[in-house]
Design an enzyme around this catalytic site. Structure first.
Site, PDB file in Angstrom:
ATOM      1  N   ASP A 198     -11.378 -27.236  20.351  1.00 17.27           N
ATOM      2  CA  ASP A 198     -12.750 -27.332  19.414  1.00 17.27           C
ATOM      3  C   ASP A 198     -12.626 -28.017  18.141  1.00 17.27           C
ATOM      4  OD1 ASP A 198     -15.495 -27.024  19.164  1.00 17.27           O
ATOM      5  OD2 ASP A 198     -15.111 -24.870  18.185  1.00 17.27           O
ATOM      6  N   GLY A 235     -16.894 -25.109  11.880  1.00 16.06           N
ATOM      7  CA  GLY A 235     -15.924 -25.936  12.516  1.00 16.06           C
ATOM      8  C   GLY A 235     -14.468 -26.149  12.088  1.00 16.06           C
ATOM      9  N   HIS A 280     -22.789 -25.820  25.930  1.00 13.32           N
ATOM     10  CA  HIS A 280     -22.396 -25.256  24.828  1.00 13.32           C
ATOM     11  C   HIS A 280     -23.523 -23.811  24.894  1.00 13.32           C
ATOM     12  CE1 HIS A 280     -21.576 -23.961  20.484  1.00 13.32           C
ATOM     13  NE2 HIS A 280     -23.003 -24.024  20.402  1.00 13.32           N
ATOM     14  N   ASN A 338     -21.695 -36.045  19.256  1.00 10.86           N
ATOM     15  CA  ASN A 338     -22.403 -35.722  18.150  1.00 10.86           C
ATOM     16  C   ASN A 338     -22.076 -36.480  17.038  1.00 10.86           C
ATOM     17  OD1 ASN A 338     -21.670 -33.270  19.994  1.00 10.86           O
ATOM     18  ND2 ASN A 338     -23.677 -32.631  18.929  1.00 10.86           N
TER      19      ASN A 338
END
Lengths: 428, 313
Positions: free
Chosen positions: A310, A329, A185, A100
């Site tokens: 993560d 995040g 995901h 991403n």
């Protein structure tokens, strides 16, 4: 490179079922020459300089399966250099990077660029993934075969999920043909639409749109149902709820796949969000304490294979907003191991299980020869003082972005040295 | 100075962000203060100089008629200099963040900021960044404390108490800050609260807030002293929370027939603006024997005057 000798270490190498006090010898090429209890003072030439670790731990370098790096496109959040420095300080020597970025890693030419940057700027091993679908749009799959030949290790849409079931089945069939690994995901994007935190009492109290645990569950059930017919390599990146643990435990009896969990979901719950702490806006969201303990149980009974950081660096401006507007995040690669050790110190999980989930299991899933200290392999490892107390301070973080989910948390255990291919690249 | 030390004793919070933060003593203090303004608001000379020299900024990020005008009027009647920020023309539309706006306003040394924002928790964020007191005029779906306070005052004026009353809150609870603030406040004051809503518009675990939940109006309204209707946003239809206005009206709209489920002297409330013929029958809304909707607006000014006076730094 000179030969290096380490003695009196507690060595845990889950891949080789090693859990003993002993030593480690690194040869002059940076490879493991000898390891274990047979390496002691008596069989090392007396003239050699040895390092007495006095009971500190040696773990294989951590393999972090879910890391976002800002390169290309978001270098102001994190670049390969800052990422590798942060990783090294946490004992992480291999990372799987998510696609991403801007542009998205979805074609062969961008992979060349990525590999070059990774090689020139990174001190750790970078294993890039590419997206499952072009431009993460969930419509057309990418060239798994050609991308693999360029060194792509797995395929994932990162923060997105394939919603179209027909496309998912075709992706799985292609993955089967090409022996590609899918990292899913798991999130039904319609069920989670506009959601910010776990759909529950805290969401109701704070007036925030919730993300139901069903959003994760329906995708897991769908994919595992497909997987019963199409037996490709399939891994669920991270799960967050008790319901997910239950279904995975059940399905693992019938079909082969693996799954991971973020250290955030193992250590925190929705109550930690408190008064709109945007640093705890995560995906999947933090859920209830029952969900958390269920995840811990899942780790213990091998339902969950991998722990990931993560690591999702976001600059502070993206977090200094209302909860609805704030980015999702948290930065966490450098606290992955210390925070995992909390589970050991509080008696929830055995140390060996934690190390396995951080090193040999991810390596096995990815089919890479990392996360172990087998003789003849690269000496990627870290030395850890597992009892050293410290406090997570935002300003002391090495990552370019300081959006830690555990600011001011008291931890026990710190990496003191990290080596990649026998070279000490981090020293506390 | 005497009033300042008085304030320190009587209110536990610096800001009015939500009913959740208040104690019963705080609530009673505000309501008692508000009662004194009811009469004043009906008299010919409505102007006081309680807040003379004080600056009140109304920061409305969401369109609002009654709340904004109510706060503006309340401030003016107390003698404050009131400035209402028009967000459409402000820097926020040019990409300025809430925190930067807060810093800018803070530099002008206001004594009170009244904020309405579409995001839950926006007032909390603002309150961390400014020196003066912040009054929440509605944040996302989280809280609308002055609305709950004025509702409580209306009930007390009409029923002389709240303790022991059975109160139904009906409609789109999921998206309603009014519902949340009222649940906290009415519970605190000893009412029994029934929540009546289609399951699609019912928040998760709402029963853990100490309410009874119903998806059937007949059961939910049974023996109620107060029936509080909420506004139904039109966009709920397009996003498939509900099928149609007419079906909603059929099952959840307050009609004279459905009102018979409640007590004979049950009163009707609505925070406004109303959708006549969707959540409430138009004649019922205007029935002066049953509806106290007009009184709610009237007492709103008194409650806001009390809040401005008490929280002004």
């Amino acid at each position: 490179m000179k030969k290096q000798y380490f003695l009196n270490a507690n060595i845990i190498d889950a891949h080789n079922s090693l859990n003993e006090v002993g030593g480690l010898i690194i040869d002059d090429n940076g490879l493991v020459e000898a390891i274990g209890k047979k390496v002691n003072k008596n069989n090392i030439p007396s003239r050699k300089k040895v390092i007495d670790l006095k009971g500190k731990y040696i773990f294989p370098g951590i393999v972090d399966m879910r890391v976002f790096v800002g390169e290309p496109g978001y270098e102001y959040k994190e670049n390969f250099r800052t990422l590798s420095n942060a990783a090294l300080s946490g004992g992480v020597t291999s990372v799987v990077t998510m696609p991403n970025t801007d542009p998205i890693i979805d074609n062969v030419s961008i992979v060349d660029f990525l590999k070059r940057r990774g090689r020139d700027k990174s001190k750790i091993n970078i294993f890039p993934t590419a997206s499952l679908t072009k431009n993460l749009e969930g419509n057309n799959m990418t060239e798994f075969g050609l991308l693999q030949k360029k060194g792509i290790i797995a395929f994932t849409d990162g923060i997105k999920t394939i919603q179209n079931t027909r496309l998912m089945s075709r992706i799985m069939k292609s993955a089967y043909d090409l022996n590609s690994l899918i990292l899913q995901h798991a999130e039904d994007l319609e069920l989670s639409k506009n959601g910010m935190i776990n759909d529950g009492i805290i969401a109701t109290k704070l007036g925030l749109q919730g993300i139901p645990d069903l959003a994760e569950l329906v995708i897991i059930e769908r994919d595992l149902t497909l997987l019963e017919s199409i037996k490709c390599r399939y891994h669920i990146l991270q799960i967050s709820s008790a319901k997910s643990v239950d279904i995975i435990k059940d399905k693992k009896q019938k079909v082969k796949f693996t799954c991971g969990v973020s250290i955030n979901n193992l250590s925190l719950n929705e109550n930690d969000i408190g008064d709109f702490r945007t640093f705890l806006k995560l995906s999947p969201p933090l859920r209830t304490e029952e969900d958390r303990t269920s995840l811990v149980d899942g780790l213990n009974n091998k339902t969950i294979d991998v722990i990931v950081s993560d690591h999702k660096p976001e600059d502070e401006e993206q977090k200094r907003l209302t909860f609805a507007q704030a980015a999702t995040g948290s930065s966490g690669i450098e606290t992955l191991l210390p925070l995992s050790l909390e589970l050991y110190h509080n008696g929830s999980v055995k140390l060996e299980t934690i190390i396995q989930a951080l090193t040999s299991n991810p390596a096995k899933i990815l089919k890479i020869n990392k996360g172990n200290l087998t003789i003849g392999n690269d000496a990627d490892f870290c030395i850890v003082d597992i009892n050293k107390p410290w406090i997570v301070k935002k300003e002391e973080l090495i990552s370019k972005s300081k959006n830690t989910s555990i600011e001011n948390k008291k931890l026990q255990g710190k990496v003191t040295n990290t080596f990649v291919k026998g070279v000490e690249l981090f020293k506390l | 100075m005497a009033t300042k030390s008085n304030k320190a004793v009587k209110i536990s919070q610096k800001h009015l962000l939500g009913i959740q933060d208040l104690s019963i003593a705080d609530v009673n203090f505000i309501l008692n203060e508000a009662k004194q303004f009811i009469k004043l608001n009906k008299s010919k000379n409505k102007k006081l100089d309680t807040l003379r020299g004080k600056t009140q900024i109304n920061l409305f990020f969401e369109p609002s008629t009654r709340t904004q005008s109510s706060f503006e009027l309340a401030g003016k009647r107390l003698g404050a200099d009131v400035m209402s920020m028009n967000i459409v023309n402000s820097a926020i539309k040019k990409g300025e963040t809430l925190i930067d706006t807060a810093m800018t306003l803070n530099a002008m040394h206001p004594d009170l900021i009244v904020i309405r924002h579409q995001d839950s928790g926006a007032c909390n964020l603002l309150s961390q960044k400014v020196n003066c007191s912040v009054i929440n005029a509605g944040d996302g779906r989280r809280e609308h404390p002055t609305q709950a306070l004025l509702d409580a005052l209306t009930i007390i004026e009409k029923k002389e108490k709240i303790q022991g009353l059975r109160i139904a809150i009906c409609g789109d609870i999921l998206h309603s800050r009014v519902a949340r603030s009222n649940i906290y406040l009415l519970n605190m004051l000893g009412a029994e609260v029934n929540i009546v809503s289609p399951t699609n518009l019912m928040p998760e675990h709402i029963e853990k807030f100490g309410v009874n939940k119903f998806s059937d109006m007949k059961k939910g309204l049974k023996d109620c002293d107060i029936v509080m209707m909420l506004r139904l946003q039109n966009e709920r239809m397009t996003s498939s929370f509900l099928s149609s206005n007419r079906e909603y009206y059929e099952y959840y709209g307050l009609t004279p027939e459905k009102l018979t489920y409640a007590k004979d002297d049950a009163l009707i409330m609505h925070p406004g603006p109303m959708n006549r013929g969707i959540e409430i029958d138009t004649n019922l809304a205007d029935d002066i024997n049953r509806s106290v909707i007009r009184e709610q607006v009237e007492l709103g000014v008194a409650v806001r005057m009390a809040c401005l006076k008490i929280f002004c730094t």
